[in-house]
Design an enzyme around this catalytic site. Sequence first.
Site, PDB file in Angstrom:
ATOM      1  N   HIS A 114       0.830  -1.206   0.000  1.00 15.34           N
ATOM      2  CA  HIS A 114       0.000   0.000   0.000  1.00 15.34           C
ATOM      3  C   HIS A 114       0.870   1.265   0.000  1.00 15.34           C
ATOM      4  O   HIS A 114       0.730   2.135  -0.861  1.00 15.34           O
ATOM      5  CB  HIS A 114      -0.917  -0.018   1.234  1.00 15.34           C
ATOM      6  CG  HIS A 114      -1.763   1.200   1.378  1.00 15.34           C
ATOM      7  ND1 HIS A 114      -3.097   1.212   1.058  1.00 15.34           N
ATOM      8  CD2 HIS A 114      -1.464   2.468   1.781  1.00 15.34           C
ATOM      9  CE1 HIS A 114      -3.578   2.433   1.266  1.00 15.34           C
ATOM     10  NE2 HIS A 114      -2.615   3.214   1.705  1.00 15.34           N
ATOM     11  N   GLU A 115       1.774   1.335   0.951  1.00 14.25           N
ATOM     12  CA  GLU A 115       2.590   2.553   1.069  1.00 14.25           C
ATOM     13  C   GLU A 115       3.495   2.720  -0.152  1.00 14.25           C
ATOM     14  O   GLU A 115       3.747   3.833  -0.599  1.00 14.25           O
ATOM     15  CB  GLU A 115       3.419   2.536   2.359  1.00 14.25           C
ATOM     16  CG  GLU A 115       2.591   2.473   3.653  1.00 14.25           C
ATOM     17  CD  GLU A 115       1.574   3.599   3.805  1.00 14.25           C
ATOM     18  OE1 GLU A 115       1.708   4.633   3.123  1.00 14.25           O
ATOM     19  OE2 GLU A 115       0.619   3.442   4.594  1.00 14.25           O
ATOM     20  N   HIS A 118       1.753   4.599  -2.843  1.00 13.00           N
ATOM     21  CA  HIS A 118       1.841   6.061  -2.707  1.00 13.00           C
ATOM     22  C   HIS A 118       3.187   6.555  -3.231  1.00 13.00           C
ATOM     23  O   HIS A 118       3.285   7.568  -3.913  1.00 13.00           O
ATOM     24  CB  HIS A 118       1.737   6.464  -1.230  1.00 13.00           C
ATOM     25  CG  HIS A 118       0.353   6.376  -0.665  1.00 13.00           C
ATOM     26  ND1 HIS A 118      -0.712   7.069  -1.187  1.00 13.00           N
ATOM     27  CD2 HIS A 118      -0.145   5.684   0.400  1.00 13.00           C
ATOM     28  CE1 HIS A 118      -1.804   6.814  -0.474  1.00 13.00           C
ATOM     29  NE2 HIS A 118      -1.488   5.967   0.491  1.00 13.00           N
ATOM     30  N   HIS A 121       3.402   6.589  -6.961  1.00 16.37           N
ATOM     31  CA  HIS A 121       2.598   7.695  -7.479  1.00 16.37           C
ATOM     32  C   HIS A 121       3.454   8.971  -7.476  1.00 16.37           C
ATOM     33  O   HIS A 121       3.478   9.731  -8.443  1.00 16.37           O
ATOM     34  CB  HIS A 121       1.351   7.860  -6.603  1.00 16.37           C
ATOM     35  CG  HIS A 121       0.232   8.623  -7.255  1.00 16.37           C
ATOM     36  ND1 HIS A 121      -0.981   8.816  -6.646  1.00 16.37           N
ATOM     37  CD2 HIS A 121       0.142   9.244  -8.452  1.00 16.37           C
ATOM     38  CE1 HIS A 121      -1.763   9.528  -7.448  1.00 16.37           C
ATOM     39  NE2 HIS A 121      -1.109   9.800  -8.548  1.00 16.37           N
ATOM     40  N   GLU A 144      -6.033   7.664  -2.385  1.00 21.45           N
ATOM     41  CA  GLU A 144      -5.833   6.321  -1.831  1.00 21.45           C
ATOM     42  C   GLU A 144      -6.100   5.218  -2.855  1.00 21.45           C
ATOM     43  O   GLU A 144      -5.999   4.035  -2.528  1.00 21.45           O
ATOM     44  CB  GLU A 144      -6.717   6.101  -0.597  1.00 21.45           C
ATOM     45  CG  GLU A 144      -6.326   6.920   0.630  1.00 21.45           C
ATOM     46  CD  GLU A 144      -4.957   6.559   1.211  1.00 21.45           C
ATOM     47  OE1 GLU A 144      -4.540   5.393   1.087  1.00 21.45           O
ATOM     48  OE2 GLU A 144      -4.295   7.451   1.759  1.00 21.45           O
ATOM     49  N   TYR A 255     -11.980   7.211   1.814  1.00 23.06           N
ATOM     50  CA  TYR A 255     -11.382   5.869   1.873  1.00 23.06           C
ATOM     51  C   TYR A 255     -12.166   4.887   1.011  1.00 23.06           C
ATOM     52  O   TYR A 255     -11.625   4.143   0.201  1.00 23.06           O
ATOM     53  CB  TYR A 255     -11.369   5.352   3.318  1.00 23.06           C
ATOM     54  CG  TYR A 255     -10.304   5.969   4.169  1.00 23.06           C
ATOM     55  CD1 TYR A 255      -8.986   5.522   4.082  1.00 23.06           C
ATOM     56  CD2 TYR A 255     -10.604   6.983   5.061  1.00 23.06           C
ATOM     57  CE1 TYR A 255      -8.001   6.080   4.870  1.00 23.06           C
ATOM     58  CE2 TYR A 255      -9.626   7.546   5.854  1.00 23.06           C
ATOM     59  CZ  TYR A 255      -8.327   7.093   5.754  1.00 23.06           C
ATOM     60  OH  TYR A 255      -7.353   7.644   6.532  1.00 23.06           O
TER      61      TYR A 255
HETATM   62 ZN   LIG Z   1      -2.685   5.237   2.030  1.00 25.48          ZN
END
Ligand SMILES: [Zn+2]
Length: 323
Positions: A114-115, A118, A121, A144, A255
Amino acid sequence: TKLLRPYFAFEKVLRGLFDITTELFGVRYERISDVPVWHESVETYDVYEGPQRIGRFYLDLHPRKDKYTHAAASILVRGTRETALPQAALMCNFPDPKDGPALMEYLEVETLFHEFGHLLHAMFGGHGRWIKNTDDGIEWDFIEAPSQMLEEWIRDPPTLRRFAHHHETGEPVPAEFLSKLRRADAVSRGLDTQRQLVLGTLSLEYYDRDPAALETTELLEATYRRFPLVPFHPGTHFQCNFGHLNGYSAIYYTYMWSLVIAKDLFSKFQEGKTILDPTVARRYRETVLAPGSRKPAAELIEDFLGRPLSFDAFENWLDREGR
Ligand SMILES: [Zn+2]
């Protein structure tokens, strides 16, 4: 999760993440050691596309005294074309190989992916003309989506089995464990979704009316009643412990909305015979990640999907519970 942990040795998982994202996005990561860092345990990597350096990131992934205790990706330098390459850091608290086999929980593996979503991106979106078109200008109810989508690669058994190897025997994780995991992952999916809807609704409704007449507990109860899977316990005051009401204020819904987008974006990868098709991934990178906020997110999504955003993928995911 106890069954799975021996298959998630930190270093193997990190290498797996690097290999998968290298294959998807056509970049490579080169560890460097001659730059100043804030702690000796921080690792620094340059991101290359062919001979071209396109960004730098720092991994601060293990706990130490007085360190931040959650997991987050932070943008350190917002890249702009010809002036600065993007730089980002991951701050997490995964088991440290210094202290033994460093076996991760499944949810920690998910957090790492997940991180890193980011972070990518930021790496790919930090090459525009204006700084406002980096993460700074990206809509909150989209930001997100790329991170939640990258989690999908660990839910794909063939992909997971590429790096989830037993830390002692080297055996890939048994398919049987993964089907158990899939079933466990679907447990209470409807309940969890309704809980998110309670929170999203509460957050909006506390902010869309005159606060002078607002009875927060009454509104809390009324909101719970709208989502019957989530029990309301009379005499409790959850709103007093709802930390996101500060900071996120009315937009907790972001979210869930990002998740709807993530499921839809991922459906494009599922159309092929493998979710590791670099052609789809490069197009995703070019149409969705690279532009940053040069266009509204809805248009970026449409550029990639070839159609407007749809709820179908999210609905299918909800429907799959228990099957
Ligand atoms: Zn996140």
